[in-house]
Enzyme design. Structure first.
Site, PDB file in Angstrom:
ATOM      1  N   ASP A  56      13.327 -31.162 -61.731  1.00 51.74           N
ATOM      2  CA  ASP A  56      12.670 -31.850 -60.619  1.00 51.74           C
ATOM      3  C   ASP A  56      13.432 -33.143 -60.358  1.00 51.74           C
ATOM      4  O   ASP A  56      13.453 -34.040 -61.208  1.00 51.74           O
ATOM      5  CB  ASP A  56      11.210 -32.141 -60.982  1.00 51.74           C
ATOM      6  CG  ASP A  56      10.458 -32.817 -59.840  1.00 51.74           C
ATOM      7  OD1 ASP A  56      11.100 -33.298 -58.882  1.00 51.74           O
ATOM      8  OD2 ASP A  56       9.222 -32.875 -59.930  1.00 51.74           O
ATOM      9  N   ARG A 142      10.512 -37.558 -36.556  1.00 52.08           N
ATOM     10  CA  ARG A 142      11.277 -37.621 -37.809  1.00 52.08           C
ATOM     11  C   ARG A 142      11.311 -39.057 -38.355  1.00 52.08           C
ATOM     12  O   ARG A 142      12.303 -39.465 -38.966  1.00 52.08           O
ATOM     13  CB  ARG A 142      12.717 -37.113 -37.583  1.00 52.08           C
ATOM     14  CG  ARG A 142      12.848 -35.612 -37.309  1.00 52.08           C
ATOM     15  CD  ARG A 142      12.554 -34.779 -38.544  1.00 52.08           C
ATOM     16  NE  ARG A 142      12.609 -33.356 -38.280  1.00 52.08           N
ATOM     17  CZ  ARG A 142      11.555 -32.618 -37.928  1.00 52.08           C
ATOM     18  NH1 ARG A 142      10.355 -33.170 -37.787  1.00 52.08           N
ATOM     19  NH2 ARG A 142      11.684 -31.313 -37.735  1.00 52.08           N
ATOM     20  N   TYR A 145      11.545 -39.318 -42.311  1.00 52.81           N
ATOM     21  CA  TYR A 145      12.754 -38.576 -42.713  1.00 52.81           C
ATOM     22  C   TYR A 145      14.008 -39.339 -42.302  1.00 52.81           C
ATOM     23  O   TYR A 145      14.904 -39.599 -43.111  1.00 52.81           O
ATOM     24  CB  TYR A 145      12.714 -37.195 -42.068  1.00 52.81           C
ATOM     25  CG  TYR A 145      13.885 -36.294 -42.394  1.00 52.81           C
ATOM     26  CD1 TYR A 145      13.993 -35.698 -43.650  1.00 52.81           C
ATOM     27  CD2 TYR A 145      14.852 -36.016 -41.445  1.00 52.81           C
ATOM     28  CE1 TYR A 145      15.057 -34.857 -43.949  1.00 52.81           C
ATOM     29  CE2 TYR A 145      15.919 -35.175 -41.730  1.00 52.81           C
ATOM     30  CZ  TYR A 145      16.023 -34.600 -42.982  1.00 52.81           C
ATOM     31  OH  TYR A 145      17.078 -33.767 -43.274  1.00 52.81           O
ATOM     32  N   ILE A 178      20.356 -26.556 -39.283  1.00 51.89           N
ATOM     33  CA  ILE A 178      20.972 -25.474 -40.065  1.00 51.89           C
ATOM     34  C   ILE A 178      19.883 -24.474 -40.457  1.00 51.89           C
ATOM     35  O   ILE A 178      18.792 -24.873 -40.904  1.00 51.89           O
ATOM     36  CB  ILE A 178      21.657 -26.036 -41.335  1.00 51.89           C
ATOM     37  CG1 ILE A 178      22.573 -27.225 -40.988  1.00 51.89           C
ATOM     38  CG2 ILE A 178      22.431 -24.936 -42.054  1.00 51.89           C
ATOM     39  CD1 ILE A 178      23.700 -26.927 -40.022  1.00 51.89           C
ATOM     40  N   PRO A 181      15.834 -21.710 -45.493  1.00 48.28           N
ATOM     41  CA  PRO A 181      14.412 -21.392 -45.700  1.00 48.28           C
ATOM     42  C   PRO A 181      13.477 -22.510 -45.238  1.00 48.28           C
ATOM     43  O   PRO A 181      12.438 -22.246 -44.631  1.00 48.28           O
ATOM     44  CB  PRO A 181      14.327 -21.181 -47.214  1.00 48.28           C
ATOM     45  CG  PRO A 181      15.692 -20.711 -47.598  1.00 48.28           C
ATOM     46  CD  PRO A 181      16.645 -21.435 -46.697  1.00 48.28           C
ATOM     47  N   SER A 182      13.825 -23.755 -45.501  1.00 52.27           N
ATOM     48  CA  SER A 182      12.903 -24.834 -45.105  1.00 52.27           C
ATOM     49  C   SER A 182      12.855 -24.999 -43.591  1.00 52.27           C
ATOM     50  O   SER A 182      11.823 -25.393 -43.051  1.00 52.27           O
ATOM     51  CB  SER A 182      13.269 -26.154 -45.784  1.00 52.27           C
ATOM     52  OG  SER A 182      14.445 -26.685 -45.237  1.00 52.27           O
ATOM     53  N   ARG A 207      18.052 -28.010 -29.224  1.00 56.43           N
ATOM     54  CA  ARG A 207      18.645 -29.309 -29.579  1.00 56.43           C
ATOM     55  C   ARG A 207      20.146 -29.176 -29.825  1.00 56.43           C
ATOM     56  O   ARG A 207      20.844 -30.183 -29.954  1.00 56.43           O
ATOM     57  CB  ARG A 207      17.982 -29.865 -30.856  1.00 56.43           C
ATOM     58  CG  ARG A 207      16.464 -29.929 -30.796  1.00 56.43           C
ATOM     59  CD  ARG A 207      15.862 -30.711 -31.931  1.00 56.43           C
ATOM     60  NE  ARG A 207      16.307 -30.300 -33.262  1.00 56.43           N
ATOM     61  CZ  ARG A 207      15.816 -30.785 -34.398  1.00 56.43           C
ATOM     62  NH1 ARG A 207      14.858 -31.710 -34.350  1.00 56.43           N
ATOM     63  NH2 ARG A 207      16.273 -30.390 -35.566  1.00 56.43           N
TER      64      ARG A 207
HETATM   65  N1  LIG Z   1      18.242 -27.416 -42.725  1.00 58.38           N
HETATM   66  C1  LIG Z   1      18.561 -28.367 -41.874  1.00 58.38           C
HETATM   67  O1  LIG Z   1      18.523 -28.188 -40.636  1.00 58.38           O
HETATM   68  C2  LIG Z   1      19.038 -29.709 -42.379  1.00 58.38           C
HETATM   69  C3  LIG Z   1      19.693 -30.583 -41.493  1.00 58.38           C
HETATM   70  C4  LIG Z   1      20.142 -31.803 -41.958  1.00 58.38           C
HETATM   71  C5  LIG Z   1      19.977 -32.152 -43.289  1.00 58.38           C
HETATM   72  N2  LIG Z   1      19.328 -31.291 -44.121  1.00 58.38           N
HETATM   73  C6  LIG Z   1      19.187 -31.692 -45.532  1.00 58.38           C
HETATM   74  O2  LIG Z   1      19.922 -30.772 -46.344  1.00 58.38           O
HETATM   75  C7  LIG Z   1      19.335 -30.679 -47.640  1.00 58.38           C
HETATM   76  C8  LIG Z   1      19.117 -29.240 -48.019  1.00 58.38           C
HETATM   77  O3  LIG Z   1      18.248 -28.643 -47.082  1.00 58.38           O
HETATM   78  P1  LIG Z   1      18.249 -27.062 -46.840  1.00 58.38           P
HETATM   79  O4  LIG Z   1      17.492 -26.891 -45.548  1.00 58.38           O
HETATM   80  O5  LIG Z   1      19.617 -26.540 -46.984  1.00 58.38           O
HETATM   81  O6  LIG Z   1      17.476 -26.445 -48.065  1.00 58.38           O
HETATM   82  P2  LIG Z   1      15.920 -26.094 -48.255  1.00 58.38           P
HETATM   83  O7  LIG Z   1      15.127 -27.326 -47.946  1.00 58.38           O
HETATM   84  O8  LIG Z   1      15.606 -24.845 -47.506  1.00 58.38           O
HETATM   85  O9  LIG Z   1      15.829 -25.745 -49.812  1.00 58.38           O
HETATM   86  C9  LIG Z   1      16.466 -26.533 -50.773  1.00 58.38           C
HETATM   87  C10 LIG Z   1      15.954 -26.374 -52.182  1.00 58.38           C
HETATM   88  O10 LIG Z   1      15.379 -27.639 -52.562  1.00 58.38           O
HETATM   89  C11 LIG Z   1      14.578 -27.405 -53.660  1.00 58.38           C
HETATM   90  N3  LIG Z   1      13.752 -28.572 -53.970  1.00 58.38           N
HETATM   91  C12 LIG Z   1      12.712 -29.055 -53.265  1.00 58.38           C
HETATM   92  N4  LIG Z   1      12.167 -30.114 -53.904  1.00 58.38           N
HETATM   93  C13 LIG Z   1      12.915 -30.316 -55.018  1.00 58.38           C
HETATM   94  C14 LIG Z   1      12.853 -31.242 -56.097  1.00 58.38           C
HETATM   95  N5  LIG Z   1      11.909 -32.194 -56.155  1.00 58.38           N
HETATM   96  N6  LIG Z   1      13.765 -31.154 -57.100  1.00 58.38           N
HETATM   97  C15 LIG Z   1      14.707 -30.195 -57.064  1.00 58.38           C
HETATM   98  N7  LIG Z   1      14.810 -29.274 -56.075  1.00 58.38           N
HETATM   99  C16 LIG Z   1      13.914 -29.333 -55.072  1.00 58.38           C
HETATM  100  C17 LIG Z   1      13.821 -26.186 -53.228  1.00 58.38           C
HETATM  101  O11 LIG Z   1      13.214 -25.519 -54.352  1.00 58.38           O
HETATM  102  C18 LIG Z   1      14.875 -25.343 -52.516  1.00 58.38           C
HETATM  103  O12 LIG Z   1      15.424 -24.377 -53.395  1.00 58.38           O
HETATM  104  C19 LIG Z   1      18.083 -31.551 -47.598  1.00 58.38           C
HETATM  105  O13 LIG Z   1      18.406 -32.830 -48.111  1.00 58.38           O
HETATM  106  C20 LIG Z   1      17.791 -31.654 -46.109  1.00 58.38           C
HETATM  107  O14 LIG Z   1      17.062 -32.825 -45.794  1.00 58.38           O
HETATM  108  C21 LIG Z   1      18.856 -30.080 -43.713  1.00 58.38           C
END
Ligand SMILES: NC(=O)c1ccc[n+]([C@@H]2O[C@H](COP(=O)([O-])OP(=O)(O)OC[C@H]3O[C@@H](n4cnc5c(N)ncnc54)[C@H](O)[C@@H]3O)[C@@H](O)[C@H]2O)c1
Length: 247
Positions: A56, A142, A145, A178, A181-182, A207
């Site tokens: 974590d 946002r 964030y 991108i 899953p989230s 967007r």
């Molecule tokens: N997806 C987008 O559009 C986007 C755009 C810009 C930036 N980001 C950033 O990129 C990063 C990755 O996002 P994503 O969308 O690729 O992945 P995601 O959010 O879909 O998943 C990432 C992983 O994070 C893990 N996670 C969550 N809380 C955690 C914790 N406390 N400790 C350890 N692991 C934890 C989850 O279990 C999951 O496996 C994030 O920092 C996000 O803010 C995402």
């Protein structure tokens, strides 16, 4: 972009862009140390040859213990993050604090644990996941964030300047939208308001001037470059990869 022999730590490696970085780093010859809150994605990476551990990233004591027990790293990828949806009027204090805990404090915990090992190794590369939603550009709903991700860019520049003489580089990544899953979770949570999953998907796609969402490997490949010696002249920068949003 060879990573042979390099030891790379990745947080939030179980899904999305973190998973892509782990996969591409293994392909490039790295020894990958993949961590995540959830075990499911880590099991797949373990089968591909990564060292894995559930971790974590909001728990400073667990992180210090992890770095104490693992070898000195050559590369650090701080990937974990959490999106709160809302304006400043919508965000309560708990969600505000959690935004900073997950998006920023986690990097403080990891970087301070990792730097002594990077120094012993004669240098290395730190990659911090920021976002286009940060000091780079404002997006609706946002507030918490973007504020926390703007601070990630500030932290990145400070670390780059403070540890340049140790051969440590530190860069941030600012992706547009991108498909991970989230992101699908965020789309699902907007279905009630917008009427359908298609309408929610269209809202995110609209967007992006390229008319499509980015794919995780399109960001992970930049991170591999910055981890490798090919990126040895790059430090202190927020790298924007956004499908033309601020072109
Ligand atoms: N997806 C987008 O559009 C986007 C755009 C810009 C930036 N980001 C950033 O990129 C990063 C990755 O996002 P994503 O969308 O690729 O992945 P995601 O959010 O879909 O998943 C990432 C992983 O994070 C893990 N996670 C969550 N809380 C955690 C914790 N406390 N400790 C350890 N692991 C934890 C989850 O279990 C999951 O496996 C994030 O920092 C996000 O803010 C995402």
């Amino acid at each position: 972009m060879d990573l042979t022999g390099k030891k790379i730590f990745i947080s939030a490696a179980g899904a999305g862009m973190g998973y892509s970085v782990a996969k591409l780093a293994l392909n490039a010859g790295a020894k990958v140390y993949a961590t995540d809150l959830e075990p499911a994605g880590l099991e797949k990476l373990s089968a591909l040859g990564a060292e894995t551990k559930t971790l974590d990233i909001t728990k400073d004591d667990l992180i210090q213990d992890y770095f104490f027990k693992t070898p000195d790293f050559d590369g650090i990828v701080n990937m974990a993050g959490w999106v709160h949806h809302g304006t400043i009027l919508d965000v309560n204090e708990t969600d505000w604090r959690n935004s900073f805990l997950i998006n920023l404090d986690s990097m403080y915990f990891v970087i301070k644990a990792a730097i002594p090992g990077l120094q012993r190794n004669g240098g290395g590369s730190i990659i911090n996941m920021a976002s286009l939603a940060s000091s780079v550009k404002g997006f609706p709903f946002r507030a918490a964030y973007s504020t926390s991700k703007a601070a990630v860019i500030g932290l990145t520049k400070s670390v780059a300047v403070d540890f340049m003489s140790d051969g440590i580089r530190c860069n941030a990544i600012c992706p547009g939208t991108i498909e991970t899953p989230s992101l699908h979770e965020r789309m699902n949570s907007m279905v009630e308001k917008l009427g359908s999953k298609k309408a929610a998907t269209d809202w995110f796609v609209s967007r992006q001037p390229m008319g499509r969402l980015g794919q995780p490997d399109e960001i992970a490949s930049l991170i591999i470059y910055l981890l490798s010696d090919a990126g040895s002249y790059a430090t202190g920068q927020p790298f924007i990869v956004d499908g033309g949003t601020i072109a």
